[in-house]
Design an enzyme around this catalytic site. Structure first.
Site, PDB file in Angstrom:
ATOM      1  N   ASP A 158       0.789  -1.218   0.032  1.00 32.93           N
ATOM      2  CA  ASP A 158       0.181   0.038  -0.049  1.00 32.93           C
ATOM      3  C   ASP A 158       0.926   1.239   0.010  1.00 32.93           C
ATOM      4  OD1 ASP A 158      -2.100  -1.652   0.171  1.00 32.93           O
ATOM      5  OD2 ASP A 158      -2.482  -1.686   2.195  1.00 32.93           O
ATOM      6  N   LYS A 163      18.546   7.611   7.466  1.00 33.61           N
ATOM      7  CA  LYS A 163      18.698   6.199   7.067  1.00 33.61           C
ATOM      8  C   LYS A 163      20.165   5.678   7.548  1.00 33.61           C
ATOM      9  CE  LYS A 163      17.359   7.348   2.957  1.00 33.61           C
ATOM     10  NZ  LYS A 163      17.442   7.381   1.597  1.00 33.61           N
ATOM     11  N   ASP A 206      18.709   2.817  -3.763  1.00 32.28           N
ATOM     12  CA  ASP A 206      19.842   2.233  -4.585  1.00 32.28           C
ATOM     13  C   ASP A 206      21.109   1.916  -3.614  1.00 32.28           C
ATOM     14  OD1 ASP A 206      20.335   5.143  -3.578  1.00 32.28           O
ATOM     15  OD2 ASP A 206      22.140   4.757  -5.062  1.00 32.28           O
TER      16      ASP A 206
END
Lengths: 317, 317
Positions: free
Chosen positions: B36, B241, B266
């Site tokens: 979703d 991150k 990536d």
């Protein structure tokens, strides 16, 4: 550490721990008599910033009167030997420029006499102050970067392109040398990183994490190399204490018997370690700087000096 | 790593390795239908610097047509969400400011909603660009430093004294926050170090070692925190991150079922690791950026995505 401790105990005459010399005139005389050469750290030993410790000129003169050879060994990369001579003069301490051995000079000697890269591919990209530049000049090593005001400018969008395509790089640069840089810039870091990625050797005058000043601690030369270490994953070869590359350079210049030499300093993990790992006949810790006696007294400690005094002037008895 | 591998294999449906989706229309549809929510890394996925990858606007629109929720997750700390929205507009990619979640915003949310320090002792000393400042403002967090041109000046001799005695410090600073800073200065490092030594919390928007630009690599935000880490021995809490603090902040804002969410990126060691450790239902690696397929194919590898495509536009089939 265990090996280091063993060496230190050997040097200090067994496991009895370091000898406390303050106020013990006969032990002081016996200690001084053991050595022909004294290597001195400066900041934290002779002075702190601009504050001269008590009876330093007299102590230095006393050692000269006993015909000791003196070498002033400093990791401060921002000053050249000539700059240091001026500081000694200003402090009223009798010293000669030739007796000063700084980490910038150590790096210059390492580059010119040990690495011996073939010109013209022997240029050094400097992140540091004029002390580094002056010492490279004294050894006839070509350099760029350093105090060049053009590198203190803002990084422009086209700089990314021109660094990436190499057009902003100097083809002759084969070494990146970092010292304490009071004028960091992103452009300097980006150029240094590009040279390292292209295969340049990575050297540092020293990697001291902190710089003592004004009774507090400030970022040291290690803070200049840190961004390049993080960005490239490479580690520099450090040419200052406690690197034995510096001891070899000192020995190469002054030619002395290590067993008749004593290192005097205030930091266990630079000065005292430098003398212990160099196999010197002795090490003397002064308590006017960074390390405290609790760090080397008692069991299971790290680096241990042969002897210690509250302050260097105590050697006058 | 072993645990991570196990989790990754579980996520990717056993030990059969990641699924290669390029050119396989029915597998693409089945993959997309599983989720979703899609979390997107931007640089290396949607574009590289100013170069837009093929068919990106159409791919994003296709996902919107399927009523997927999209979140653009970036470690770039120099841009605010508003700046990013402009970048999306310029690239012709349909996006809303509310869909952007950058590391500066993540840090601002962490400070305002998780740390919740008591005013006025909640000021942030910033080493970074305006993106950090804008996001702190959006969360009503007071700050100093940052783009203040007064801090780009030279360190003066009296600064050492005034930092050491505290007179140059702001009593209300309780946090030092580093992002990518294109304008480093010794004065900023010295102030940051003084605040940390005084007990300030140490945060970083992210600690990426490198910044991809112009087809090469430049110093990343990790190069901004590195001098402070070296000088103080302290490590910052990173809010970008792969820190799960960022995942928690994203989840707190968007409220979704992690099992129905897919991270697209990536870089294995930031994006994919971020999704795997966050327990997302899937991860999709695109090969238009840093990581190569050789890094996750075969045995005994580290972080492994659920699936991969040559480029994001391949999702159009």
């Amino acid at each position: 550490m265990i090996k280091m401790q063993a060496v230190a105990n050997l040097v200090s005459g067994g496991s009895s721990g370091p000898q406390y010399l303050t106020g013990d005139k006969s032990s002081i005389d016996a200690f001084i008599d053991k050595f022909d050469v004294f290597l001195f750290d400066c900041d934290g030993v002779l002075w702190s910033g601009d504050h001269l410790f008590p009876r330093i000129p007299e102590t230095i003169q006393m050692l000269r009167d006993k015909h000791k050879q003196l070498v002033f060994v400093t990791n401060n990369s921002t000053k050249s030997r000539a700059d240091y001579k001026k500081k000694f003069d200003g402090m009223g301490i009798p010293a000669h420029e030739e007796e000063v051995f700084g980490s910038s000079y150590s790096a210059a000697v390492y580059i010119s006499r040990i690495m011996k890269l073939q010109p013209p591919k022997n240029k050094v990209f400097v992140l540091g102050e004029s002390g580094v530049e002056q010492e490279l000049q004294s050894e006839h090593v070509p350099f760029c970067g350093g105090t060049d005001p053009l590198l203190r400018r803002e990084m422009l969008p086209e700089d990314f392109k021109h660094i990436a395509d190499g057009s902003l790089l100097d083809d002759d640069v084969a070494i990146v040398l970092t010292g304490l840089d009071y004028h960091p810039s992103y452009l300097k870091y980006a150029l240094g990183m590009a040279y390292l990625r292209r295969g340049a050797h990575f050297l540092a005058t020293n990697t001291d994490s902190t710089l003592p000043s004004a009774g507090s601690l400030f970022p040291g030369a290690g803070a200049t190399s840190a961004p390049l270490i993080t960005a490239t994953g490479q580690q520099p070869l450090a040419l200052g204490k406690p690197s034995q590359a510096m001891m070899e350079a000192i020995e190469g210049k002054f030619r002395f018997d290590r067993k008749k030499a004593c290192m005097v300093g205030d930091r266990l993990n630079t000065d005292i370690q430098f003398g212990v790992e160099g196999g010197l006949g002795g090490t003397l810790c002064v308590l006017t700087g960074v390390s405290k006696k609790e760090e080397f007294l008692g069991e299971g400690k790290g680096v241990v000096p042969s002897a210690y005094v509250d302050q260097l002037g105590d050697l006058l008895g």
